[in-house]
Design an enzyme around this catalytic site. Structure first.
Site, short mmCIF file in Angstrom:
data_model
loop_
_atom_site.label_atom_id
_atom_site.label_comp_id
_atom_site.label_asym_id
_atom_site.label_seq_id
_atom_site.Cartn_x
_atom_site.Cartn_y
_atom_site.Cartn_z
N LEU A 23 -23.12 19.80 -21.26
CA LEU A 23 -22.24 19.52 -22.39
C LEU A 23 -22.44 18.07 -22.83
CD1 LEU A 23 -19.84 20.88 -24.04
CD2 LEU A 23 -18.34 19.44 -22.65
N TYR A 58 -19.71 5.73 -24.70
CA TYR A 58 -18.98 6.78 -25.42
C TYR A 58 -17.45 6.58 -25.28
CZ TYR A 58 -23.50 9.29 -25.39
OH TYR A 58 -24.81 9.65 -25.53
N TRP A 89 -26.09 0.86 -20.72
CA TRP A 89 -26.05 0.39 -22.11
C TRP A 89 -26.91 -0.88 -22.28
CZ3 TRP A 89 -26.01 1.91 -26.66
CH2 TRP A 89 -25.73 1.05 -27.74
N GLN A 193 -34.63 11.36 -22.12
CA GLN A 193 -33.70 12.04 -23.03
C GLN A 193 -34.01 11.58 -24.46
OE1 GLN A 193 -29.03 11.76 -24.03
NE2 GLN A 193 -29.41 12.41 -21.94
N THR A 224 -27.12 17.39 -34.70
CA THR A 224 -26.05 16.37 -34.76
C THR A 224 -24.78 16.86 -35.47
OG1 THR A 224 -26.46 15.24 -36.90
CG2 THR A 224 -27.82 14.54 -35.03
N TRP A 230 -24.22 7.33 -38.85
CA TRP A 230 -25.40 7.10 -38.01
C TRP A 230 -26.46 8.19 -38.09
CZ3 TRP A 230 -26.18 10.51 -33.77
CH2 TRP A 230 -25.09 11.33 -33.46
N ASN A 276 -14.84 22.08 -29.13
CA ASN A 276 -14.10 23.23 -29.65
C ASN A 276 -14.34 24.39 -28.68
OD1 ASN A 276 -14.67 25.94 -31.13
ND2 ASN A 276 -13.25 24.88 -32.49
N1 LIG Z 1 -29.51 9.28 -25.51
C1 LIG Z 1 -29.16 9.12 -26.77
O1 LIG Z 1 -29.55 8.14 -27.44
C2 LIG Z 1 -28.31 10.18 -27.43
C3 LIG Z 1 -28.21 10.21 -28.83
C4 LIG Z 1 -27.46 11.21 -29.42
C5 LIG Z 1 -26.82 12.15 -28.62
N2 LIG Z 1 -26.90 12.08 -27.25
C6 LIG Z 1 -26.22 13.07 -26.38
O2 LIG Z 1 -26.51 14.37 -26.87
C7 LIG Z 1 -25.30 15.06 -27.16
C8 LIG Z 1 -25.48 16.06 -28.28
O3 LIG Z 1 -25.97 15.45 -29.45
P1 LIG Z 1 -25.06 15.26 -30.75
O4 LIG Z 1 -23.64 15.08 -30.33
O5 LIG Z 1 -25.72 14.22 -31.56
O6 LIG Z 1 -25.23 16.57 -31.59
P2 LIG Z 1 -25.39 18.15 -31.40
O7 LIG Z 1 -25.04 18.58 -30.05
O8 LIG Z 1 -26.71 18.49 -31.97
O9 LIG Z 1 -24.32 18.68 -32.45
C9 LIG Z 1 -22.96 18.44 -32.29
C10 LIG Z 1 -22.24 19.01 -33.52
O10 LIG Z 1 -22.43 20.41 -33.59
C11 LIG Z 1 -21.15 21.09 -33.64
N3 LIG Z 1 -21.32 22.34 -32.90
C12 LIG Z 1 -21.32 22.54 -31.56
N4 LIG Z 1 -21.56 23.83 -31.26
C13 LIG Z 1 -21.69 24.48 -32.43
C14 LIG Z 1 -21.91 25.82 -32.79
N5 LIG Z 1 -22.07 26.76 -31.85
N6 LIG Z 1 -21.99 26.15 -34.09
C15 LIG Z 1 -21.84 25.20 -35.05
N7 LIG Z 1 -21.62 23.91 -34.79
C16 LIG Z 1 -21.55 23.54 -33.49
C17 LIG Z 1 -20.18 20.10 -33.00
O11 LIG Z 1 -18.89 20.27 -33.52
P3 LIG Z 1 -17.60 20.72 -32.59
O12 LIG Z 1 -17.43 19.67 -31.54
O13 LIG Z 1 -16.49 20.74 -33.58
O14 LIG Z 1 -17.94 22.08 -32.06
C18 LIG Z 1 -20.76 18.76 -33.45
O15 LIG Z 1 -20.32 18.43 -34.78
C19 LIG Z 1 -24.32 13.92 -27.45
O16 LIG Z 1 -22.97 14.34 -27.42
C20 LIG Z 1 -24.70 12.95 -26.37
O17 LIG Z 1 -24.16 13.38 -25.12
C21 LIG Z 1 -27.66 11.11 -26.66
#
Ligand SMILES: NC(=O)c1ccc[n+]([C@@H]2O[C@H](COP(=O)([O-])OP(=O)(O)OC[C@H]3O[C@@H](n4cnc5c(N)ncnc54)[C@H](OP(=O)(O)O)[C@@H]3O)[C@@H](O)[C@H]2O)c1
Length: 326
Positions: A23, A58, A89, A193, A224, A230, A276
């Site tokens: 997650l 975060y 970080w 990652q 995303t 961003w 959610n």
């Molecule tokens: N290392 C890094 O630099 C870096 C950068 C970016 C992200 N990350 C990590 O990767 C994780 C995931 O990336 P992310 O948060 O950028 O984006 P993501 O997981 O690609 O997308 C998250 C978005 O999708 C929605 N969502 C989730 N499940 C869904 C579904 N089944 N159908 C439709 N929409 C859905 C979520 O809304 P709801 O919450 O409303 O469901 C949220 O708005 C981050 O939370 C973080 O832990 C790391």
């Protein structure tokens, strides 16, 4: 791919296992009501998630730690079944700041160790507790980094038992090579990652990492949250792609499930974020179907080689990773 039957995990090069789905927990702290991460992690554990991707930056690690600790205390899971990834970080790159930063994460989580600790970005900022240091013109203050020295401090954290595995994030090939070729390297990075999904499939970095036994953990696997502050919104919404929607229909699955399955099926770990309940459950239901070879190829063909996460505000940093091809 070295899949372990039943547990939906793959082996890391140091012998530890990482669950193929975790997650994601990043959500804008100013727009997320307190307690949301806590509730989401608790319900994710009930749905079967065992892997959580977090970070000090975060600003919700206390909620995630509390949720996990309560689920351990009530007997739902054991600590050793949980896989938590924390991140170093940019303001804590000097070697002497690495262990204190990890200890802060551990204290916040109420854990004795994390399962994976990674350098979040190869971009060092002015050291200290101001996470986004700025000069009088509002420009981010960078710091001269020695990524190899930072890496040695991570190695020491692993040797001290504060983290089971160590890895990196947002490293390009040159930066990975710098670590892999470091004289006296004690522990190799087990994972990198990076952004990874059908519009940004990372074929070259994936191949390089495969050759070097480095697992790719795909962030933003759903394309995303499309937060304009961003995210590069020139790239169209991934989950509305007609091909992904139609492949999903064939399998009785959503486009989200198709894109997660696509990565998992090619050995890429996914960390979709949802706070959610319905979508947290939906995102985990990707192990009861598989994509055909033709479907995998067709999805690979969607690659646009465009990032949602460009981090252009730091593109003048000497270690900005995305100028290189991969
Ligand atoms: N290392 C890094 O630099 C870096 C950068 C970016 C992200 N990350 C990590 O990767 C994780 C995931 O990336 P992310 O948060 O950028 O984006 P993501 O997981 O690609 O997308 C998250 C978005 O999708 C929605 N969502 C989730 N499940 C869904 C579904 N089944 N159908 C439709 N929409 C859905 C979520 O809304 P709801 O919450 O409303 O469901 C949220 O708005 C981050 O939370 C973080 O832990 C790391």
């Amino acid at each position: 791919m070295n899949l372990t039957v039943g547990s939906h995990s793959i082996y890391l090069s140091d012998g530890n296992k990482i669950p193929l789905i975790g997650l994601g927990t990043y959500s804008d702290p100013d727009k997320t009501p307190k307690g949301t991460a806590y509730e989401s992690v608790k319900c994710a554990i009930d749905f079967g998630y065992r892997h959580f991707d977090g970070a000090l930056v975060y600003f919700n690690e206390h909620e995630i730690g509390q949720a996990i600790c309560e689920k351990i205390a009530d007997g739902t899971v054991k600590r050793e079944e949980i896989f938590y990834c924390g991140k170093l970080w940019n303001t804590f790159h000097p070697p002497e700041l690495v262990r204190p930063a990890l200890e802060k994460t551990l204290k916040t989580l109420q854990f004795d160790y994390v399962d994976l600790y990674i350098i979040e970005l190869p971009l060092a900022f002015k050291p200290g507790d101001t996470f986004f240091p700025r000069d009088e013109n509002g420009k981010c203050i960078y710091h001269k980094a020695d990524l190899c020295a930072t890496w040695e401090a991570l190695e020491a954290c692993k040797d001290a038992g504060l983290t089971k595995s160590i890895g990196v994030s947002n490293f390009n090939r040159r930066q990975l090579e710098m670590i892999l070729n470091k004289p006296g390297l004690k522990h190799k990075p087990v994972s990198n990652q990076v952004e990874c999904h059908p519009y940004f499939t990372q074929p070259k970095l994936l191949e390089y990492c495969r050759q070097n036994n480095i697992v790719i953990v795909g962030y933003s696997p759903l394309g995303t949250s499309r937060d304009a502050s961003w995210v590069n919104l020139k790239c169209p919404p991934l989950l509305e792609d007609p091909l992904l929607v139609s492949i999903g229909k064939k399998h009785g699955k959503s486009a989200a499930q198709v894109v997660l399955r696509f990565n998992v099926q090619r050995g890429v770990v996914v960390i979709p974020k949802s706070f959610n309940q319905k979508r947290i459950k939906e995102d985990f239901e990707i192990f009861d179907f598989s994509l055909t070879e033709d479907e995998m190829k067709a999805i690979e063909g969607l690659n646009k080689n465009i990032r949602f996460v460009e981090l252009l505000m730091w593109s003048d940093h000497p270690e900005y990773p995305f100028h290189d091809e991969y």
